[in-house]
Design an enzyme around this catalytic site. Structure first.
Site, PDB file in Angstrom:
ATOM      1  N   ASP A  59      51.226 -39.395 -14.145  1.00  0.00           N
ATOM      2  CA  ASP A  59      52.079 -38.621 -13.234  1.00  0.00           C
ATOM      3  C   ASP A  59      51.807 -39.082 -11.795  1.00  0.00           C
ATOM      4  OD1 ASP A  59      53.618 -35.614 -13.544  1.00  0.00           O
ATOM      5  OD2 ASP A  59      52.986 -36.224 -11.528  1.00  0.00           O
ATOM      6  N   HIS A  65      60.220 -34.472 -21.069  1.00  0.00           N
ATOM      7  CA  HIS A  65      58.916 -35.133 -20.972  1.00  0.00           C
ATOM      8  C   HIS A  65      57.814 -34.174 -21.368  1.00  0.00           C
ATOM      9  CE1 HIS A  65      60.108 -33.439 -17.078  1.00  0.00           C
ATOM     10  NE2 HIS A  65      58.825 -33.141 -16.891  1.00  0.00           N
ATOM     11  N   HIS A 118      53.988 -33.190 -20.656  1.00  0.00           N
ATOM     12  CA  HIS A 118      52.836 -33.341 -19.753  1.00  0.00           C
ATOM     13  C   HIS A 118      51.562 -33.289 -20.589  1.00  0.00           C
ATOM     14  CE1 HIS A 118      54.795 -32.245 -15.779  1.00  0.00           C
ATOM     15  NE2 HIS A 118      55.676 -31.698 -16.595  1.00  0.00           N
ATOM     16  N   GLY A 178      60.059 -24.386 -14.683  1.00  0.00           N
ATOM     17  CA  GLY A 178      59.574 -25.281 -13.626  1.00  0.00           C
ATOM     18  C   GLY A 178      59.961 -26.730 -13.837  1.00  0.00           C
ATOM     19  N   GLN A 179      61.049 -26.970 -14.580  1.00  0.00           N
ATOM     20  CA  GLN A 179      61.460 -28.354 -14.807  1.00  0.00           C
ATOM     21  C   GLN A 179      62.091 -28.931 -13.547  1.00  0.00           C
ATOM     22  OE1 GLN A 179      64.055 -28.906 -18.207  1.00  0.00           O
ATOM     23  NE2 GLN A 179      63.957 -31.145 -18.054  1.00  0.00           N
TER      24      GLN A 179
HETATM   25  P1  5GP Z   1      58.588 -31.232 -14.445  1.00  0.00           P
HETATM   26  O1  5GP Z   1      58.365 -30.275 -13.313  1.00  0.00           O
HETATM   27  O2  5GP Z   1      60.016 -31.709 -14.509  1.00  0.00           O
HETATM   28  O3  5GP Z   1      58.091 -30.716 -15.767  1.00  0.00           O
HETATM   29  O4  5GP Z   1      57.662 -32.459 -14.137  1.00  0.00           O
HETATM   30  C1  5GP Z   1      58.098 -33.618 -13.523  1.00  0.00           C
HETATM   31  C2  5GP Z   1      56.863 -34.439 -13.226  1.00  0.00           C
HETATM   32  O5  5GP Z   1      57.265 -35.763 -12.962  1.00  0.00           O
HETATM   33  C3  5GP Z   1      56.063 -33.944 -12.026  1.00  0.00           C
HETATM   34  O6  5GP Z   1      54.731 -33.678 -12.427  1.00  0.00           O
HETATM   35  C4  5GP Z   1      56.154 -35.109 -11.031  1.00  0.00           C
HETATM   36  O7  5GP Z   1      54.962 -35.292 -10.301  1.00  0.00           O
HETATM   37  C5  5GP Z   1      56.460 -36.287 -11.945  1.00  0.00           C
HETATM   38  N1  5GP Z   1      57.246 -37.323 -11.316  1.00  0.00           N
HETATM   39  C6  5GP Z   1      58.409 -37.155 -10.629  1.00  0.00           C
HETATM   40  N2  5GP Z   1      58.888 -38.344 -10.225  1.00  0.00           N
HETATM   41  C7  5GP Z   1      58.013 -39.278 -10.687  1.00  0.00           C
HETATM   42  C8  5GP Z   1      57.978 -40.701 -10.574  1.00  0.00           C
HETATM   43  O8  5GP Z   1      58.850 -41.349  -9.995  1.00  0.00           O
HETATM   44  N3  5GP Z   1      56.928 -41.325 -11.162  1.00  0.00           N
HETATM   45  C9  5GP Z   1      55.965 -40.651 -11.858  1.00  0.00           C
HETATM   46  N4  5GP Z   1      54.973 -41.370 -12.397  1.00  0.00           N
HETATM   47  N5  5GP Z   1      55.967 -39.309 -11.963  1.00  0.00           N
HETATM   48  C10 5GP Z   1      56.976 -38.634 -11.381  1.00  0.00           C
END
Ligand code: 5GP
Ligand code: ZN
Length: 114
Positions: free
Chosen positions: A30, A100, A102, A93-94
């Protein structure tokens, strides 16, 4: 989907610190880690949210979970423990609308989550 950041990571158009990849999933660190271990596992195929997953996605969702466990082993937190999380929609919190998983570990995580 060319405007999707995770599709662009999957196609290697956008760089990421890739841990491993298979024909159907990619695991990478991440960008903004919330724990000493914070990796993401994505299906190569674009799926907006877990709500949008359909019967044909069954295998790739299974692979996502197995890949998550493999990430934990490779990053050294399989035995100490970790959390595998899929955030869905606003209340979940998406932020990135490409499904994806985590993988968070390397410290004791609070429960319940905030
Ligand atoms: P969500 O909140 O959608 O479950 O998590 C999205 C995750 O993607 C976040 O933890 C954020 O830090 C990560 N993220 C967003 N953009 C990028 C990126 O361009 N590269 C990487 N490696 N992680 C990303
Ligand atoms: Zn995508």
């Amino acid at each position: 989907m060319t405007d999707c950041i995770f599709c662009r990571i999957a196609s290697r158009e956008v760089p990421a610190q890739v841990i491993f990849e298979t024909d159907s999933v990619v695991a990478f660190h991440d960008l903004n880690p919330q724990a000493p271990v914070h990796a993401l596992v994505i299906p190569r195929r674009h799926i907006d949210t877990l709500n949008d997953a359909q019967e044909p996605d069954r295998d790739v969702l299974g692979e996502l979970m197995l890949a998550g466990a493999e990430v934990a082993r490779r990053l050294g937190c399989a035995e100490t423990g970790y959390r595998a999380v899929v955030n869905c929609n606003q209340d979940g919190g998406q932020a990135v609308y490409h499904v994806h998983l985590h993988i968070l570990g390397g410290r004791r995580l609070g429960w319940p989550p905030g």
